[in-house]
Design a protein around this motif. Structure first.
Motif, PDB file in Angstrom:
ATOM      1  N   TYR A 279      29.034 -49.624  13.114  1.00 45.94           N
ATOM      2  CA  TYR A 279      28.527 -50.326  14.293  1.00 45.94           C
ATOM      3  C   TYR A 279      27.158 -49.779  14.627  1.00 45.94           C
TER       4      TYR A 279
ATOM      5  N   PHE B   4      27.961 -45.767  14.798  1.00 47.52           N
ATOM      6  CA  PHE B   4      29.313 -45.232  14.803  1.00 47.52           C
ATOM      7  C   PHE B   4      30.076 -45.813  13.617  1.00 47.52           C
TER       8      PHE B   4
ATOM      9  N   SER C 297      33.892 -46.354  12.266  1.00 46.15           N
ATOM     10  CA  SER C 297      35.317 -46.297  12.594  1.00 46.15           C
ATOM     11  C   SER C 297      36.064 -45.743  11.392  1.00 46.15           C
ATOM     12  N   GLN C 298      36.758 -44.624  11.574  1.00 44.90           N
ATOM     13  CA  GLN C 298      37.555 -44.065  10.486  1.00 44.90           C
ATOM     14  C   GLN C 298      38.882 -44.817  10.326  1.00 44.90           C
ATOM     15  N   ALA C 299      39.157 -45.746  11.230  1.00 44.62           N
ATOM     16  CA  ALA C 299      40.353 -46.579  11.109  1.00 44.62           C
ATOM     17  C   ALA C 299      40.086 -47.794  10.223  1.00 44.62           C
ATOM     18  N   THR C 300      38.902 -48.391  10.367  1.00 43.94           N
ATOM     19  CA  THR C 300      38.585 -49.615   9.628  1.00 43.94           C
ATOM     20  C   THR C 300      37.465 -49.441   8.614  1.00 43.94           C
TER      21      THR C 300
ATOM     22  N   ARG D 127      43.367 -45.305  23.387  1.00 42.79           N
ATOM     23  CA  ARG D 127      42.074 -45.815  22.953  1.00 42.79           C
ATOM     24  C   ARG D 127      41.901 -47.234  23.467  1.00 42.79           C
TER      25      ARG D 127
ATOM     26  N   ASN E 152      34.382 -49.744   9.468  1.00 39.36           N
ATOM     27  CA  ASN E 152      33.255 -50.535   9.969  1.00 39.36           C
ATOM     28  C   ASN E 152      32.142 -49.638  10.505  1.00 39.36           C
TER      29      ASN E 152
ATOM     30  N   GLU F  50      39.033 -50.322  23.473  1.00 43.56           N
ATOM     31  CA  GLU F  50      37.814 -50.704  22.788  1.00 43.56           C
ATOM     32  C   GLU F  50      37.130 -51.853  23.494  1.00 43.56           C
TER      33      GLU F  50
END
Length: 104
Positions: A32, A23, A25-28, A96, A30, A98
């Motif tokens: 995973y 995965f 993250s389109q926010a960070t 959201r 990162n 997490e």
């Protein structure tokens, strides 16, 4: 400006559409990986792009290798959940939560 993150694995763009173990993250930005397998070993490179700026920048490749000794050091199996006691969301909005796990 909005940024978009893509990961390159051994010079090939990772197609995560059908991958339930990886995965981004389109926010960070990162990446995973769950349940690392021998075929996950290789070089990973992050590419960041901005449609508004019409530009894409690639990071330095990061190598992923398997440890043969099975020792995880600081990453011994551990699960942490940090949620506030109560989470509020307006009706019709998105929320959201997490959860992350580290370990072998």
């Amino acid at each position: 400006p909005a940024l978009s993150y893509t990961w390159i694995f051994n010079n090939t763009t990772l197609d995560l559409g059908e991958d339930s173990r990886r995965f981004v993250s389109q926010a960070t930005g990162n990446l995973y990986l769950a349940k690392v397998e021998p075929w996950d070993v290789g070089n990973y490179t992050c590419a960041v792009s901005s449609a508004e700026a019409q530009r894409q920048v690639w990071g330095t490749p990061t190598a992923l290798s398997l440890r043969g000794d099975g020792v995880m050091g600081e990453y011994e199996p551990k699960i942490e959940v940090r949620f506030p006691e109560t989470t509020y969301a307006a009706k019709g909005s998105s929320a959201r939560l997490e959860c992350f796990a580290l370990g072998k």
